[in-house]
Design a protein around this motif. Sequence first.
Motif, mmCIF file in Angstrom:
data_model
loop_
_atom_site.group_PDB
_atom_site.id
_atom_site.type_symbol
_atom_site.label_atom_id
_atom_site.label_comp_id
_atom_site.label_asym_id
_atom_site.label_seq_id
_atom_site.Cartn_x
_atom_site.Cartn_y
_atom_site.Cartn_z
ATOM 1 N N LYS A 392 -12.664 1.283 58.439
ATOM 2 C CA LYS A 392 -13.712 0.273 58.261
ATOM 3 C C LYS A 392 -14.151 -0.296 59.609
ATOM 4 O O LYS A 392 -13.486 -0.089 60.626
ATOM 5 N N LYS A 393 -15.267 -1.012 59.591
ATOM 6 C CA LYS A 393 -15.767 -1.605 60.836
ATOM 7 C C LYS A 393 -14.715 -2.515 61.451
ATOM 8 O O LYS A 393 -14.409 -2.430 62.628
ATOM 9 N N ASN A 394 -14.166 -3.395 60.620
ATOM 10 C CA ASN A 394 -13.121 -4.301 61.102
ATOM 11 C C ASN A 394 -11.742 -3.650 60.878
ATOM 12 O O ASN A 394 -11.039 -3.931 59.914
ATOM 13 N N LYS A 395 -11.407 -2.748 61.804
ATOM 14 C CA LYS A 395 -10.195 -1.938 61.659
ATOM 15 C C LYS A 395 -8.940 -2.796 61.706
ATOM 16 O O LYS A 395 -7.953 -2.513 61.027
ATOM 17 N N LYS A 396 -8.990 -3.849 62.522
ATOM 18 C CA LYS A 396 -7.829 -4.708 62.667
ATOM 19 C C LYS A 396 -7.490 -5.374 61.331
ATOM 20 O O LYS A 396 -6.361 -5.357 60.874
ATOM 21 N N PHE A 397 -8.521 -5.919 60.709
ATOM 22 C CA PHE A 397 -8.349 -6.561 59.405
ATOM 23 C C PHE A 397 -7.866 -5.552 58.360
ATOM 24 O O PHE A 397 -6.963 -5.831 57.566
ATOM 25 N N GLN A 398 -8.447 -4.362 58.413
ATOM 26 C CA GLN A 398 -8.043 -3.317 57.466
ATOM 27 C C GLN A 398 -6.551 -3.013 57.584
ATOM 28 O O GLN A 398 -5.841 -2.924 56.580
ATOM 29 N N LYS A 399 -6.086 -2.912 58.834
ATOM 30 C CA LYS A 399 -4.658 -2.621 59.043
ATOM 31 C C LYS A 399 -3.771 -3.766 58.574
ATOM 32 O O LYS A 399 -2.726 -3.549 57.974
ATOM 33 N N GLU A 400 -4.213 -4.981 58.858
ATOM 34 C CA GLU A 400 -3.440 -6.152 58.416
ATOM 35 C C GLU A 400 -3.287 -6.145 56.896
ATOM 36 O O GLU A 400 -2.220 -6.393 56.350
ATOM 37 N N GLN A 401 -4.403 -5.840 56.220
ATOM 38 C CA GLN A 401 -4.372 -5.776 54.760
ATOM 39 C C GLN A 401 -3.353 -4.742 54.288
ATOM 40 O O GLN A 401 -2.579 -4.966 53.365
ATOM 41 N N MET A 402 -3.399 -3.581 54.923
ATOM 42 C CA MET A 402 -2.523 -2.484 54.504
ATOM 43 C C MET A 402 -1.064 -2.801 54.804
ATOM 44 O O MET A 402 -0.168 -2.332 54.112
ATOM 45 N N MET A 403 -0.842 -3.613 55.849
ATOM 46 C CA MET A 403 0.542 -3.991 56.155
ATOM 47 C C MET A 403 1.131 -4.848 55.037
ATOM 48 O O MET A 403 2.319 -4.731 54.727
ATOM 49 N N THR A 404 0.288 -5.663 54.407
ATOM 50 C CA THR A 404 0.812 -6.461 53.288
ATOM 51 C C THR A 404 1.191 -5.567 52.104
ATOM 52 O O THR A 404 1.981 -5.948 51.255
ATOM 53 N N GLU A 405 0.607 -4.357 52.065
ATOM 54 C CA GLU A 405 1.009 -3.402 51.032
ATOM 55 C C GLU A 405 2.221 -2.578 51.434
ATOM 56 O O GLU A 405 2.652 -1.698 50.689
ATOM 57 N N GLY A 406 2.718 -2.801 52.628
ATOM 58 C CA GLY A 406 3.927 -2.102 53.051
ATOM 59 C C GLY A 406 3.700 -0.903 53.950
ATOM 60 O O GLY A 406 4.632 -0.172 54.263
ATOM 61 N N TYR A 407 2.443 -0.686 54.377
ATOM 62 C CA TYR A 407 2.209 0.426 55.310
ATOM 63 C C TYR A 407 2.631 0.007 56.703
ATOM 64 O O TYR A 407 2.246 -1.061 57.185
ATOM 65 N N THR A 408 3.477 0.827 57.320
ATOM 66 C CA THR A 408 4.026 0.446 58.614
ATOM 67 C C THR A 408 3.488 1.322 59.735
ATOM 68 O O THR A 408 3.506 0.949 60.891
ATOM 69 N N GLU A 409 3.002 2.514 59.371
ATOM 70 C CA GLU A 409 2.542 3.411 60.421
ATOM 71 C C GLU A 409 1.096 3.819 60.159
ATOM 72 O O GLU A 409 0.728 4.122 59.017
ATOM 73 N N PHE A 410 0.271 3.798 61.200
ATOM 74 C CA PHE A 410 -1.140 4.136 61.058
ATOM 75 C C PHE A 410 -1.483 5.307 61.963
ATOM 76 O O PHE A 410 -1.085 5.333 63.126
ATOM 77 N N VAL A 411 -2.194 6.280 61.420
ATOM 78 C CA VAL A 411 -2.658 7.396 62.236
ATOM 79 C C VAL A 411 -4.176 7.418 62.144
ATOM 80 O O VAL A 411 -4.733 7.419 61.054
ATOM 81 N N GLU A 412 -4.841 7.397 63.298
ATOM 82 C CA GLU A 412 -6.308 7.353 63.291
ATOM 83 C C GLU A 412 -6.888 8.719 63.617
ATOM 84 O O GLU A 412 -6.405 9.407 64.505
ATOM 85 N N PHE A 413 -7.912 9.093 62.903
ATOM 86 C CA PHE A 413 -8.551 10.391 63.114
ATOM 87 C C PHE A 413 -10.033 10.193 63.439
ATOM 88 O O PHE A 413 -10.768 9.569 62.673
ATOM 89 N N PHE A 414 -10.439 10.725 64.623
ATOM 90 C CA PHE A 414 -11.850 10.652 65.032
ATOM 91 C C PHE A 414 -12.398 12.066 65.101
ATOM 92 O O PHE A 414 -11.697 12.985 65.535
ATOM 93 N N ARG A 415 -13.659 12.196 64.717
ATOM 94 C CA ARG A 415 -14.215 13.565 64.633
ATOM 95 C C ARG A 415 -14.188 14.283 65.974
ATOM 96 O O ARG A 415 -13.950 15.481 66.018
ATOM 97 N N ASP A 416 -14.379 13.536 67.049
ATOM 98 C CA ASP A 416 -14.452 14.214 68.349
ATOM 99 C C ASP A 416 -13.092 14.626 68.876
ATOM 100 O O ASP A 416 -12.980 15.376 69.832
ATOM 101 N N LYS A 417 -12.054 14.117 68.281
ATOM 102 C CA LYS A 417 -10.714 14.475 68.774
ATOM 103 C C LYS A 417 -10.018 15.469 67.867
ATOM 104 O O LYS A 417 -8.811 15.684 67.979
ATOM 105 N N LEU A 418 -10.765 16.051 66.936
ATOM 106 C CA LEU A 418 -10.131 17.017 66.019
ATOM 107 C C LEU A 418 -10.596 18.435 66.337
ATOM 108 O O LEU A 418 -11.763 18.650 66.660
#
Lengths: 418, 418
Positions: A392-418
Amino acid sequence: MALKKKPVTGMKDILPKEMEIRNYVMNMIRETYGKFGFSSIETPCVEHIENLSSKQGGENEKLIFKILKRGEKLKLESAKEEADLVDSGLRYDLTVPLSRYYSNHANELPAPFKALQMGNVWRADRPQRGRFRQFMQCDIDILGELTYLAEIELVLATTTLLGKLDFHNFTIRINDRKILKAMAQYSGFPAESFDTVFIILDKMDKIGLEGVSEELEKEGFARESIDTYLGMFREITSDIQGVRYIKEKLKDVLDPKVAEDLETIIASVDAVKSTDFKISFDPTLVRGMSYYTGPIFEIAMDEFGGSVGGGGRYDEMIGKFTGQNTSACGFSIGFERIVMLLLERGYEVPGTGEKKAYLIEKNMPADKLLTILKQAEEERRNGTQVTISIMKKNKKFQKEQMMTEGYTEFVEFFRDKL
Amino acid sequence: MALKKKPVTGMKDILPKEMEIRNYVMNMIRETYGKFGFSSIETPCVEHIENLSSKQGGENEKLIFKILKRGEKLKLESAKEEADLVDSGLRYDLTVPLSRYYSNHANELPAPFKALQMGNVWRADRPQRGRFRQFMQCDIDILGELTYLAEIELVLATTTLLGKLDFHNFTIRINDRKILKAMAQYSGFPAESFDTVFIILDKMDKIGLEGVSEELEKEGFARESIDTYLGMFREITSDIQGVRYIKEKLKDVLDPKVAEDLETIIASVDAVKSTDFKISFDPTLVRGMSYYTGPIFEIAMDEFGGSVGGGGRYDEMIGKFTGQNTSACGFSIGFERIVMLLLERGYEVPGTGEKKAYLIEKNMPADKLLTILKQAEEERRNGTQVTISIMKKNKKFQKEQMMTEGYTEFVEFFRDKL
């Protein structure tokens, strides 16, 4: 008609956090009771209205959600009363359906039969905080076991479960319906008034001996009966000595085997128990349902300030279906109360494993998405929980939300780096 | 009123053997879908009658078990029709309650929200072999995900589960509601007749192209429309070429992105799948419910001779509750059919551990019983399932019976040897 967002009155939607605890408790129940040899069974949530109105359910029979007849069977014009309109209802407990089930399937089931039931029941009670009109019950029953082996195993299984869920320092209160009756008989209360006496006795917790004395007097019972009755309660201790006192005192009105069996149950549970709790004789324990015929028990927990389960022997209910009595004994734990206590404690369900979130750039081309999906497939196959979300645009907020669901590790994928 | 032993018409009691498989499948479902990031939720079995009669449920709305109003709200004398008597009913699916749930709790839930629901639903269908009026549904839904990532993840999760349950060689049939409509439009059928056309098309499996042609003609549709329509079905292949054919052929009436997305879904699932199945484009797939708005899918399994699950995108249902559309996509597996197939196969639930039976002589003295109970406690604590039974006269028969329950080891206790 406008759509409604809230659940129907008195019932609730269950959010993921609570479901996690519920599923954990249910698995623990199946595992623990399984080790004691109980087998899971299930009956339909809908039961014949005749069975639900058979006087086995006491006050609960006033709280039935009734189901309308369908098609040609519904004759609205000629219907004079409610009973003409309905043919079934939602079960208000699991004991009546179990008795029907056993009558229907006895020859396909082992004898004795050790049943575990977990299922919803419905009661149209006045809605109040923490009590719902749909709630889960969890019962174990041993059918066809005459001896106190049933009571001992039920109490041991239930207390082992509570221990595994990290409950300690609770008390199993135990009594026997036959002792309850013999004490009233010995005191000279008339047999037809026993139920009135027991309803008052049941308030001992709240109003004390003096309160019970006053209420009995108000009902017009003889002073002498009241004094004899309360005199015994003053003398009885809540241990095996108390049971022995009863055996001696009531020897003319009570089969000594009743007290001896109760003593064995208490002593055995006490000697074998593997978790920390007390089992105590409580001659004031009544249990509401009139179908009980022998030992009755209840779990008292300070933390909850009341009962979190109970049960007893009901040797005559199955006979109402089959014409032939079958000994039966059950123990029900207050599933909803246990879940509530665990939620309040902030209980963390152990060992749910690693939770990883893949955040992928918006409009990821199909061929690059494939690479990501393949990586997720491999991780999931190896036991990692992986959720894939569009970044999402506000990636920081998105991650914070997901942390409350118990997600501890985040992997980001960008089209130019694949 | 006489008590009834059988369950209510069309519903069933579940015996221990079947429950074992049901519990195993449910655990496998929670575990597998959990790895994909789905969270368990629950809604009440009872739903507002308004929500159940909102035209979202198609034919199922005729099959509702309706619940009588209670107390003063029930006015039998002045009631003119059924609707005056009822305020709620048993849910007939999990999709309508999920939409209500999401509308009610959206701000407490992550976005997108991946929900797993397992629960009973009720339909007052004509009873028939293998179909019951209470049955379990198992749905996964992704709410708030606009892109085909939802469809891909739903199909991958479902097929991974089926693989783990040892189902292979099934086919995922996939189509898109927009393609369905564009094909009818291109052929010149009038828009108001599309539903009639689709009901006939849906019979292709059974009556073939010629049958469909005849039925369309009987309905009075133009010969030219019928020929154009069936001509396309003759040419479409069930692979990605088929999707490309559609994209080209319908370029004037269909947004090319619809076909492109479908191609990506099929190609991605095919490339990532870890179990053995086929995914094929099937332009004859209709799916009954009118609420679908995009891709639709169904699992076809030869072993069963029909569908064992299906789903699709329904981007407009939640908006009916909130006034604001939320994209939504779900996949439901036929839990009861899967259990039935596993039962028929004689499926053995793996790894339930050692099952031991203690047979104890009748009238065992209390002190000796204690020794036995302590031994059982220790074995159970170490993970062995132990059931304790009183030894019967016909011990051989007793053991044979217990062997059918899976007990493999017997320990006998006699009072003189303790």
